[in-house]
Design a protein around this motif. Structure first.
Motif, PDB file in Angstrom:
ATOM      1  N   UNK A 185       0.946  -1.203   0.057  1.00 24.03           N
ATOM      2  CA  UNK A 185      -0.124  -0.135  -0.064  1.00 24.03           C
ATOM      3  C   UNK A 185       1.004   1.259  -0.307  1.00 24.03           C
ATOM      4  N   UNK A 186       0.608   2.045  -0.999  1.00 19.04           N
ATOM      5  CA  UNK A 186       1.609   3.198  -0.949  1.00 19.04           C
ATOM      6  C   UNK A 186       0.922   4.589  -0.292  1.00 19.04           C
ATOM      7  N   UNK A 187      -0.254   4.569  -0.251  1.00 17.42           N
ATOM      8  CA  UNK A 187      -1.110   5.727   0.132  1.00 17.42           C
ATOM      9  C   UNK A 187      -2.542   5.455   0.495  1.00 17.42           C
ATOM     10  N   UNK A 188      -2.989   6.170   1.440  1.00 16.74           N
ATOM     11  CA  UNK A 188      -4.666   6.056   1.787  1.00 16.74           C
ATOM     12  C   UNK A 188      -5.060   7.284   2.198  1.00 16.74           C
ATOM     13  N   UNK A 189      -6.377   7.539   2.128  1.00 16.98           N
ATOM     14  CA  UNK A 189      -6.764   9.006   2.459  1.00 16.98           C
ATOM     15  C   UNK A 189      -8.453   8.514   2.871  1.00 16.98           C
ATOM     16  N   UNK A 190      -8.785   9.441   3.953  1.00 16.82           N
ATOM     17  CA  UNK A 190     -10.355   9.332   4.255  1.00 16.82           C
ATOM     18  C   UNK A 190     -10.937  10.686   3.869  1.00 16.82           C
ATOM     19  N   UNK A 191     -12.003  10.747   3.409  1.00 15.51           N
ATOM     20  CA  UNK A 191     -12.449  12.396   3.313  1.00 15.51           C
ATOM     21  C   UNK A 191     -12.679  13.107   4.384  1.00 15.51           C
ATOM     22  N   UNK A 192     -12.270  14.229   4.524  1.00 14.19           N
ATOM     23  CA  UNK A 192     -12.163  15.171   5.680  1.00 14.19           C
ATOM     24  C   UNK A 192     -13.346  15.838   5.980  1.00 14.19           C
ATOM     25  N   UNK A 193     -14.250  15.886   4.847  1.00 10.89           N
ATOM     26  CA  UNK A 193     -15.807  16.445   4.878  1.00 10.89           C
ATOM     27  C   UNK A 193     -16.767  15.415   5.012  1.00 10.89           C
ATOM     28  N   UNK A 194     -16.562  14.407   4.639  1.00 11.17           N
ATOM     29  CA  UNK A 194     -17.603  13.684   4.357  1.00 11.17           C
ATOM     30  C   UNK A 194     -18.549  13.198   5.550  1.00 11.17           C
TER      31      UNK A 194
END
Lengths: 396, 211
Positions: A144-153
């Motif tokens: 896994x290189x990168x992950x992100x979770x939505x900051x506004x959702x």
């Protein structure tokens, strides 16, 4: 400054203007300060840093030794000299620690009770902060290189994960499984980022030099592929569009979500309009980028002209976002800088590098004006440092 | 534009300026980029991809390009295709590259005509089904350019402390390899940020970057 204060007081100007002007002045004065330090825990290079968005008080760091450390950034002691202490850490002796290097850590966007971390050992782990146990683990077939979770959702809890394979996976935290796969890239995905403006818009950057914008609700595929030459948009042209002339390493949306910044291994940084995918042609000059995996850079928030802080070799280069001018290079690390984060409440920048240090860049304050009173200066001097000789000729 | 040595190519090539040279002349790069884009949209200039470096773009006045290309293909079998290309495609599409579908459907070119264009040197293959706009006969220019660039860079590299005053560099005799002129290459190196430009009390100093 006094002019701004009196204008705000009399109501001639909006209070926001004073705040923005002061934030900008502080960012322009960022430098290393001998009074501020971050405790050194990591034994390997630091790959990622994240400050929690709720209070801006706690920072997570992930290192190449698989260790994750939580720091408290707040200065609760009255003295100016302060070391940011590590509150707790997930060290090598923890049963659930990552086996290989941790690539990305991110706080849960709505509170500090949870955080997620992804690593080269092909897992994404969801941790409970209070007990420091893993609440859930997602396994993948590739690193896994990168992950992100939505900051506004508020409507979804999807985590976008970019791996060595060409498919972007979306994992749902509520159900605990991978809910969809976005296809369209041809090589590994080096960076993913949700838009801070819309719940469902995701940008992904890949080693095949393409950056794609997706709406995850659409079944038919990506919305736009960014084209650096701003050629005519037609169906046939899509396949040849490249955002950079090399791998695209890093993605960052500006804090209002209207623009997207990308950096690539062709040593260029580009600014794009995120609604229509147009290259705004702002030229930042040569932004050296030799990183084989993702580069994490950050944008300031709350200043009158936003600044972008990009790791440039062993220094950090600061540019204004919309005009492309280079403001300064922050020199201080001994080896390559991998990541940096901006704390917008105090306008501080924290950066982590391969020399296992996290440095805090603090706006330089005014030097206190020395008092005219002699007595006060004498009492501050430690008796051990006082001179024992007298300048008069007689023995005294 | 005056720096380009026309005599060298016996007038067969239009004067080519590089984007990096424009950067060294105009202090703000973003403004330079935007103005070039405007000129391109108005049809005054064409931007051409030079093969050796994906970032290096050559800039040519449209009029010069047109006259040279017509002169180069006079009397050859592909003249007809080239003229049709110049007349229909150039004014309509200001891009650097062309796609297969665009050529066949929008402009009505057949495959054989496209092959003629590639033979004439007006198009260069980029990918399966897409082409870059090119200048016929630009091969020699690119060869001199690459050699000249390396030669000027090595002049700076061999200097003590790897730095040279600009006035001293321009005063030296150009090595035989440098056919396009020292000033031409110096502008390009400064604009492409291959050397750092430092202002000192004795003038501008060119220094090789650390890495």
């Amino acid at each position: 400054m006094l002019g701004f204060l009196s204008a705000r007081q009399t109501g001639l100007e909006d209070p926001l203007r004073l705040r923005r002007a002061e934030s900008t002045r502080r960012v322009l004065g960022l430098e290393l300060n001998k009074d501020r330090d971050v405790e050194r825990i990591h034994g390997g290079g630091i790959n990622t840093l994240d400050i929690e968005p709720v209070e801006g008080r706690y920072m997570l760091s992930g290192g190449s030794d698989g260790v994750i450390v939580l720091y408290d950034l707040e200065n609760s002691s009255r003295q100016s000299y302060y070391t940011c202490k590590a509150v707790c850490s997930i060290g090598r002796d923890h049963p659930d620690v990552h086996r290989y290097s941790v690539e990305t850590v991110q706080w849960y966007p709505h509170d500090t009770g949870m955080f997620t971390s992804s690593s080269f050992d092909k897992t994404l782990k969801v941790w409970d902060t209070n007990t420091l146990q893993t609440a859930d683990v997602f396994n993948f077939e590739e690193t896994v290189y990168s992950h992100h979770m939505s900051p506004v959702s508020t409507k979804h809890c999807l985590v976008a994960v970019g791996t060595r394979g060409p498919k972007v996976q979306l994992c749902d935290l509520k159900s605990g499984s991978c809910s969809h796969i976005l296809q369209g890239h041809r090589q590994e995905i080096l960076a993913v980022s949700w838009s801070p403006r819309y719940d469902y818009i995701l940008a992904t950057a890949s080693a095949d030099s393409r950056v794609k914008l997706w709406d995850v609700r659409r079944a038919s595929g990506y919305l736009i592929t960014l084209d650096q030459h701003n050629g005519k948009k037609s169906q046939a042209v899509e396949s040849a569009n490249t955002a950079h002339n090399g791998k695209v390493n890093g993605l960052c949306f500006t804090s209002d979500g209207l623009h997207l910044l990308t950096v690539g291994t062709d040593n260029r940084m580009r600014l794009w309009n995120s609604s229509n995918g147009e290259n705004t042609l702002v030229n930042y000059g040569k932004v050296c980028n030799n990183s084989k995996k993702g580069l994490k850079f950050t944008v300031s928030c709350g200043c009158s002209s936003e600044f972008v802080f990009v790791p440039y070799g062993s220094t950090i280069a600061v540019y204004t976002v919309y005009s492309g001018e280079q403001i300064t290079m922050l020199k201080g690390h001994y080896k390559t800088v991998d990541c940096c984060v901006f704390q917008s409440n105090f306008q501080e920048l924290y950066s982590g590098s391969r020399d296992c240090n996290i440095l805090a860049w603090v706006p330089s304050l005014y030097e206190p004006v020395p008092d005219d009173d002699e007595t006060t200066t004498k009492s501050q001097l430690n008796p051990a440092f006082e001179d024992a000789w007298s300048s008069s000729d007689e023995e005294g | 534009m005056q720096l380009f040595p026309r005599g060298l190519f016996e007038d067969a090539l239009p004067p080519i300026v590089l984007r990096s040279q424009v950067y060294s002349l105009v202090p703000d790069r973003t403004v330079a980029d935007r103005q070039l884009k405007e000129l391109q949209e108005q049809g005054e200039i064409r931007i051409v991809q030079l093969g050796f470096d994906l970032d290096a773009h050559g800039i040519i006045f449209t009029e010069d390009y047109r006259t040279r290309v017509l002169k180069a293909c006079d009397g050859r079998p592909y003249a007809g295709a080239v003229q049709k290309f110049l007349a229909s495609v150039l004014p309509a599409c200001g891009d650097l590259s062309f796609q297969q579908d665009q050529m066949t459907q929008t402009f009505g070119f057949r495959d054989s005509e496209i092959t003629h264009l590639v033979n004439a040197g007006v198009l260069t293959v980029r990918d399966a089904g897409s082409w870059w706009l090119a200048v016929p006969g630009a091969g020699r220019f690119i060869k001199y350019f690459v050699k000249g660039r390396q030669a000027v860079l090595s002049m700076v590299r061999k200097a003590k402390y790897r730095e040279l005053l600009l006035s001293e560099l321009l005063g030296r005799r150009a090595p035989v390899v440098v056919r396009l002129g020292l000033t031409y290459h110096v502008h390009d190196l400064i604009g492409a940020q291959l050397v750092d430009c430092i202002s000192t009390t004795s003038g501008t100093l060119l220094r090789l970057p650390e890495t």
